[in-house]
Write a protein that holds these residues in place. Sequence first.
Motif, PDB file in Angstrom:
ATOM      1  N   ARG A 227       0.834  -1.500   0.240  1.00  0.00           N
ATOM      2  CA  ARG A 227       0.304   0.044   0.032  1.00  0.00           C
ATOM      3  C   ARG A 227       0.491   0.928  -0.181  1.00  0.00           C
ATOM      4  O   ARG A 227       0.812   2.481  -0.719  1.00  0.00           O
ATOM      5  CB  ARG A 227      -0.736   0.068   1.103  1.00  0.00           C
ATOM      6  N   LEU A 228       1.724   1.434   0.585  1.00  0.00           N
ATOM      7  CA  LEU A 228       3.169   2.668   1.150  1.00  0.00           C
ATOM      8  C   LEU A 228       3.622   2.578  -0.745  1.00  0.00           C
ATOM      9  O   LEU A 228       3.543   3.988  -1.452  1.00  0.00           O
ATOM     10  CB  LEU A 228       3.918   1.724   1.365  1.00  0.00           C
ATOM     11  N   GLN A 233       3.240   5.400  -5.480  1.00  0.00           N
ATOM     12  CA  GLN A 233       3.728   5.715  -7.225  1.00  0.00           C
ATOM     13  C   GLN A 233       2.564   7.151  -8.257  1.00  0.00           C
ATOM     14  O   GLN A 233       2.364   7.718  -8.752  1.00  0.00           O
ATOM     15  CB  GLN A 233       3.490   4.111  -7.519  1.00  0.00           C
ATOM     16  N   SER A 234       1.383   6.641  -6.577  1.00  0.00           N
ATOM     17  CA  SER A 234       0.600   7.850  -7.334  1.00  0.00           C
ATOM     18  C   SER A 234       0.669   8.949  -7.170  1.00  0.00           C
ATOM     19  O   SER A 234      -0.457  10.232  -7.522  1.00  0.00           O
ATOM     20  CB  SER A 234      -1.175   7.055  -6.685  1.00  0.00           C
ATOM     21  N   GLY A 235       1.507   9.748  -5.899  1.00  0.00           N
ATOM     22  CA  GLY A 235       1.753  10.829  -5.608  1.00  0.00           C
ATOM     23  C   GLY A 235       2.382  10.962  -4.513  1.00  0.00           C
ATOM     24  O   GLY A 235       2.849  10.641  -3.716  1.00  0.00           O
ATOM     25  N   LEU A 292      -2.593   6.960   3.971  1.00  0.00           N
ATOM     26  CA  LEU A 292      -2.897   6.416   2.471  1.00  0.00           C
ATOM     27  C   LEU A 292      -3.862   6.124   1.571  1.00  0.00           C
ATOM     28  O   LEU A 292      -4.049   5.103   1.283  1.00  0.00           O
ATOM     29  CB  LEU A 292      -1.711   4.262   3.151  1.00  0.00           C
ATOM     30  N   GLY A 293      -4.682   6.791   1.790  1.00  0.00           N
ATOM     31  CA  GLY A 293      -5.451   6.435   0.693  1.00  0.00           C
ATOM     32  C   GLY A 293      -7.481   6.191   1.242  1.00  0.00           C
ATOM     33  O   GLY A 293      -7.157   6.834   2.573  1.00  0.00           O
ATOM     34  N   THR A 294      -8.420   5.976   1.102  1.00  0.00           N
ATOM     35  CA  THR A 294      -9.535   5.278   1.521  1.00  0.00           C
ATOM     36  C   THR A 294      -9.332   3.068   1.134  1.00  0.00           C
ATOM     37  O   THR A 294      -9.314   3.457   0.058  1.00  0.00           O
ATOM     38  CB  THR A 294     -10.227   6.283   1.039  1.00  0.00           C
TER      39      THR A 294
END
Length: 398
Positions: A227-228, A233-235, A292-294
Amino acid sequence: MSRRLVFWLIGGGVVAVVAWAAFKPAGAQADKSGPGGRPTVVALVDSKLQDVPVRYEAQGTVTALNSVELRPQVASTIREVHLKEGQDVQKGQLLFTLDGRNDVTKVDQSAADLAQAEAQLADAERNLVRAKEMVRQNFVSQSAVDTAQSTADSQRAAVVAKRAALNSAKVGLSYQSLTAPFAGRAGAIDVHPGSLVQPGSTAPLVTLTQLDPIAVSFTLPQAELPRLLAAQQSGKIPAQALLDQNGTLDGKLTFIDNTVDAASGTIRLKAEFANPKRQLWPGAYVRIAVDLGTDKNAVILPVGALQTGPEKQFVYQVGPDQTVQPRDIRLSRIFTLEGKQYAVVAGLEAGAKVVAEGGQNLRPGGKVTEAKPGGKNDGKSGGKGGPQAQVADAQASH
């Protein structure tokens, strides 16, 4: 009837009463939570689907991005100290001046040698021009031009050598002045004007530490590595330093180590924070959070609903007939929402009714009844203090 017979009859009756008192309550208690027995009063909750922010918290250590021990590169004596202990300094600021009189003399000598070589080169170039002119007029042979050309080339090389010697002397002189390689804060100073210093000494002149920006080093379980990496990679990965008195400092994750610590099963990370007010100090401990997002459509339950078995965790799911059966689940993580702790679980569908409080003394197939909101337990649910006390015990056990 003799006294001895009466004594034995009375003694046997007492033993029978004690045995009955010892075994009957256990049987009655088993019947209360078993199929067909008296229902156990519990609190129930429905599992829910919810988008849950993925937020991890860990204990971190504040570390400086740059920290350097300033040491002399030449043997000399301290001529002047230009800073005080604990002072904030800027990049390039003069910190110490050593006794560089000998190096100043070398620079002057090299500059004079260079000037002499340049004058000789100028004379040689003039002679070369004259020789070429005389050859065109047939006053001298070509060999005179060749000689003049060789002399000019030799003097040109001498100028290059003298200029290099001058630059070397300037480098030596620069060692007599120590400047700050970056903006930071000075530590303790153990030297004074007149102190003899030399390369390789044990104690540095001063230790300079960068405080703004600053970093926090921490670890997370290796299970979070995919997940990290995906978030990286996404920003940018947001991070927060959780300060005392509920204050926070915003930053970003800047480093994911290239190996997992095999001993602890964790991955080392580092987050960077702007620190103009010096809220973070090197070496201090601080709680850090990483977003780390949702998790979309995650199944969540109150933490109190989780039970721990010999091999795995489970919950008591309530059927239509108000009996309970254990349901194995996998705990993904625990998060806090509006001051309450919830668990993200796998292996349980949304909308399932489970026991939230009072499940410590339940058995598979036992009947339950839902506690009324705000009502008092009659003390016959099979646990001390009713559901609230049981939940406290369950959370303590987790």
